[in-house]
Design a protein around this motif. Structure first.
Motif, PDB file in Angstrom:
ATOM      1  N   PHE A  86       0.777  -1.273   0.088  1.00 20.63           N
ATOM      2  CA  PHE A  86      -0.042   0.048  -0.084  1.00 20.63           C
ATOM      3  C   PHE A  86       0.801   1.386   0.034  1.00 20.63           C
ATOM      4  N   VAL A 106       1.184   2.015  -3.493  1.00 27.66           N
ATOM      5  CA  VAL A 106       0.110   2.464  -4.061  1.00 27.66           C
ATOM      6  C   VAL A 106      -0.308   4.131  -3.722  1.00 27.66           C
ATOM      7  N   VAL A 107       0.287   4.373  -2.342  1.00 24.21           N
ATOM      8  CA  VAL A 107       0.000   5.879  -2.092  1.00 24.21           C
ATOM      9  C   VAL A 107       0.948   6.637  -2.945  1.00 24.21           C
ATOM     10  N   ILE A 122      -0.293   6.999  -6.520  1.00 32.29           N
ATOM     11  CA  ILE A 122      -1.453   8.183  -6.444  1.00 32.29           C
ATOM     12  C   ILE A 122      -1.010   9.352  -6.343  1.00 32.29           C
ATOM     13  N   GLU A 123      -0.155   9.721  -5.396  1.00 27.10           N
ATOM     14  CA  GLU A 123       0.371  11.113  -5.057  1.00 27.10           C
ATOM     15  C   GLU A 123       1.070  11.675  -6.457  1.00 27.10           C
ATOM     16  N   ILE A 179      -9.507  11.715  -7.416  1.00 31.56           N
ATOM     17  CA  ILE A 179      -8.490  10.713  -7.350  1.00 31.56           C
ATOM     18  C   ILE A 179      -7.785  10.887  -5.650  1.00 31.56           C
ATOM     19  N   ASP A 180      -7.066  12.175  -5.936  1.00 32.43           N
ATOM     20  CA  ASP A 180      -6.372  12.527  -4.897  1.00 32.43           C
ATOM     21  C   ASP A 180      -7.045  12.898  -3.761  1.00 32.43           C
ATOM     22  N   GLN A 200      -7.851   9.542  -2.001  1.00 33.39           N
ATOM     23  CA  GLN A 200      -6.825   8.905  -1.236  1.00 33.39           C
ATOM     24  C   GLN A 200      -6.741   9.886   0.037  1.00 33.39           C
ATOM     25  N   GLN A 201      -6.668  11.234   0.084  1.00 40.64           N
ATOM     26  CA  GLN A 201      -6.586  12.039   1.274  1.00 40.64           C
ATOM     27  C   GLN A 201      -7.650  11.709   2.130  1.00 40.64           C
ATOM     28  N   PHE A 222      -9.006   8.988   2.618  1.00 40.01           N
ATOM     29  CA  PHE A 222      -8.719   7.442   3.229  1.00 40.01           C
ATOM     30  C   PHE A 222      -7.886   7.553   4.425  1.00 40.01           C
ATOM     31  N   LEU A 223      -6.503   8.706   4.087  1.00 41.13           N
ATOM     32  CA  LEU A 223      -5.588   8.741   5.021  1.00 41.13           C
ATOM     33  C   LEU A 223      -6.290   9.302   6.221  1.00 41.13           C
ATOM     34  N   TYR A 244      -7.256  18.476   2.161  1.00 41.85           N
ATOM     35  CA  TYR A 244      -8.343  18.029   1.065  1.00 41.85           C
ATOM     36  C   TYR A 244      -9.359  18.971   0.854  1.00 41.85           C
TER      37      TYR A 244
END
Length: 88
Positions: free
Chosen positions: A2, A5-6, A9-10, A29-30, A33-34, A36-37, A55
Motif C-alpha cells: 500500500f 499505491v499511495v 497516486i500522489e 482521485i487525490d 486518497q486524502q 482515506f488517509l 483536502y
C-alpha cells in the motif's frame, strides 16, 4: 504494497494537476486518497485538526473547471470541443 499505491497516486495525481491534464478527475482521485488517509489517522487516534488543508483545496479543484487557461485541458478543449465533459 500500500505504500507504493499511495506513492503512485500522489505522484500521478500531482503530475496531472501540475500539467493541467484531466485536473478535475486527478483532484477527485487525490481527494479520495486524502480522505482515506484521514480515516486511517482518525481510527488510530492520531487525528490532527489542521489536516483539512490537504483536502479542502482538492474539493474546490474537483468542483471548479480548472486547467482551462494554461493547462493541457485548454489545448485539448480547443482541439476537441466535444471533450467539454466532467474530467476536463
Amino acid at each position: 504494497f500500500f505504500q507504493w499505491v499511495v506513492v503512485a497516486i500522489e505522484i500521478g495525481a500531482g503530475l496531472l494537476l501540475m500539467l493541467g491534464l484531466a485536473s478535475r478527475g486527478a483532484a477527485l482521485i487525490d481527494l479520495g486518497q486524502q480522505l482515506f488517509l484521514a480515516l486511517v489517522y482518525f481510527s488510530s487516534n492520531r487525528w490532527m485538526f489542521e489536516q483539512p488543508h490537504e483536502y479542502i483545496p482538492l474539493i474546490v479543484l474537483a468542483i471548479v473547471p480548472t486547467g482551462r487557461m494554461w493547462g493541457l485541458d485548454a489545448w485539448l478543449l480547443r482541439r476537441y470541443p466535444n471533450l467539454r465533459r466532467w474530467p476536463f
